[in-house]
Design a protein around this motif. Structure first.
Motif, PDB file in Angstrom:
ATOM      1  N   ARG A 149      53.211 -11.125 -39.061  1.00 17.00           N
ATOM      2  CA  ARG A 149      53.481 -11.683 -37.716  1.00 17.00           C
ATOM      3  C   ARG A 149      54.953 -11.583 -37.136  1.00 17.00           C
ATOM      4  O   ARG A 149      55.697 -11.213 -37.956  1.00 17.00           O
ATOM      5  CB  ARG A 149      53.289 -13.316 -37.953  1.00 17.00           C
ATOM      6  N   PHE A 150      55.037 -11.481 -35.786  1.00 21.38           N
ATOM      7  CA  PHE A 150      55.998 -11.315 -35.338  1.00 21.38           C
ATOM      8  C   PHE A 150      57.083  -9.953 -35.578  1.00 21.38           C
ATOM      9  O   PHE A 150      58.246 -10.169 -35.717  1.00 21.38           O
ATOM     10  CB  PHE A 150      56.865 -12.697 -35.600  1.00 21.38           C
ATOM     11  N   THR A 171      58.013 -18.162 -38.965  1.00 22.40           N
ATOM     12  CA  THR A 171      57.060 -18.897 -37.927  1.00 22.40           C
ATOM     13  C   THR A 171      57.507 -18.585 -36.309  1.00 22.40           C
ATOM     14  O   THR A 171      58.642 -18.158 -36.059  1.00 22.40           O
ATOM     15  CB  THR A 171      57.150 -20.399 -38.279  1.00 22.40           C
ATOM     16  N   GLU A 172      56.535 -18.874 -35.617  1.00 20.31           N
ATOM     17  CA  GLU A 172      57.145 -18.837 -34.266  1.00 20.31           C
ATOM     18  C   GLU A 172      58.298 -19.670 -33.728  1.00 20.31           C
ATOM     19  O   GLU A 172      59.095 -19.141 -32.996  1.00 20.31           O
ATOM     20  CB  GLU A 172      55.606 -18.887 -33.246  1.00 20.31           C
ATOM     21  N   ARG A 173      58.375 -20.807 -34.297  1.00 23.47           N
ATOM     22  CA  ARG A 173      59.323 -21.987 -34.130  1.00 23.47           C
ATOM     23  C   ARG A 173      60.401 -21.257 -34.550  1.00 23.47           C
ATOM     24  O   ARG A 173      61.759 -21.374 -34.025  1.00 23.47           O
ATOM     25  CB  ARG A 173      59.017 -23.274 -34.595  1.00 23.47           C
ATOM     26  N   HIS A 209      61.609 -18.380 -35.022  1.00 22.52           N
ATOM     27  CA  HIS A 209      61.960 -17.271 -34.134  1.00 22.52           C
ATOM     28  C   HIS A 209      62.493 -17.977 -32.987  1.00 22.52           C
ATOM     29  O   HIS A 209      63.680 -17.384 -32.167  1.00 22.52           O
ATOM     30  CB  HIS A 209      60.808 -16.330 -33.933  1.00 22.52           C
ATOM     31  N   ASP A 210      61.742 -18.572 -32.276  1.00 23.60           N
ATOM     32  CA  ASP A 210      62.123 -19.628 -31.075  1.00 23.60           C
ATOM     33  C   ASP A 210      63.731 -20.064 -31.147  1.00 23.60           C
ATOM     34  O   ASP A 210      64.265 -19.860 -30.059  1.00 23.60           O
ATOM     35  CB  ASP A 210      61.211 -20.582 -30.555  1.00 23.60           C
ATOM     36  N   THR A 241      65.511 -17.666 -38.128  1.00 22.46           N
ATOM     37  CA  THR A 241      64.781 -16.915 -39.263  1.00 22.46           C
ATOM     38  C   THR A 241      65.619 -16.502 -40.486  1.00 22.46           C
ATOM     39  O   THR A 241      65.081 -16.030 -41.474  1.00 22.46           O
ATOM     40  CB  THR A 241      64.167 -15.592 -38.528  1.00 22.46           C
TER      41      THR A 241
END
Length: 126
Positions: free
Chosen positions: A31-32, A59-61, A63-64, A68
């Protein structure tokens, strides 16, 4: 039964230290990671008769919000937790186990003063 906060913070410290020194095997998360780069360090460690696996949150969060290289997910035999640098309150700047902040505060207060005020390793995303 969940591991003690002190144990989880020790695993977190070992992971972040070894990751920063380039001493851990890296994997390429699915992912990502469009370039399929092996960037994610993984730690396997044993403490108190238990096996722990630690890695940065992918997670997406994470990264946002550019965390990370701050949020560490620790898996153990019967569960998991996330350790982060607290950004507010009495634990600001300290590493805490999310959801167990009162235990973390008690843990830090039990340490000798020079250790209890130790800042976290750099919480930057790089």
């Amino acid at each position: 039964m969940d591991p003690a906060v002190a144990t989880l913070l020790e695993v977190d410290r070992e992971y972040r230290s070894k990751a920063a020194a380039g001493q851990l095997q890296r994997i390429a998360p699915r992912r990502f990671n469009p370039e399929h780069e092996a960037w994610l360090p993984v730690l396997h460690s044993r403490r108190d008769g238990r096996h722990f696996t630690a890695l940065y949150s992918n997670t997406e969060r994470a990264h946002d919000v550019h965390r990370t290289h701050d949020w560490v997910v620790i898996f153990y035999d019967d569960g998991q937790c996330t350790v982060v640098t607290e950004y507010r309150g009495a634990l600001k700047g300290m590493r805490v186990v999310r959801g167990r902040e009162p235990e973390c505060l008690k843990h830090y207060r039990s340490l000798p003063r020079e250790l209890s005020l130790e800042p976290s390793l750099s919480a930057s995303d790089g």
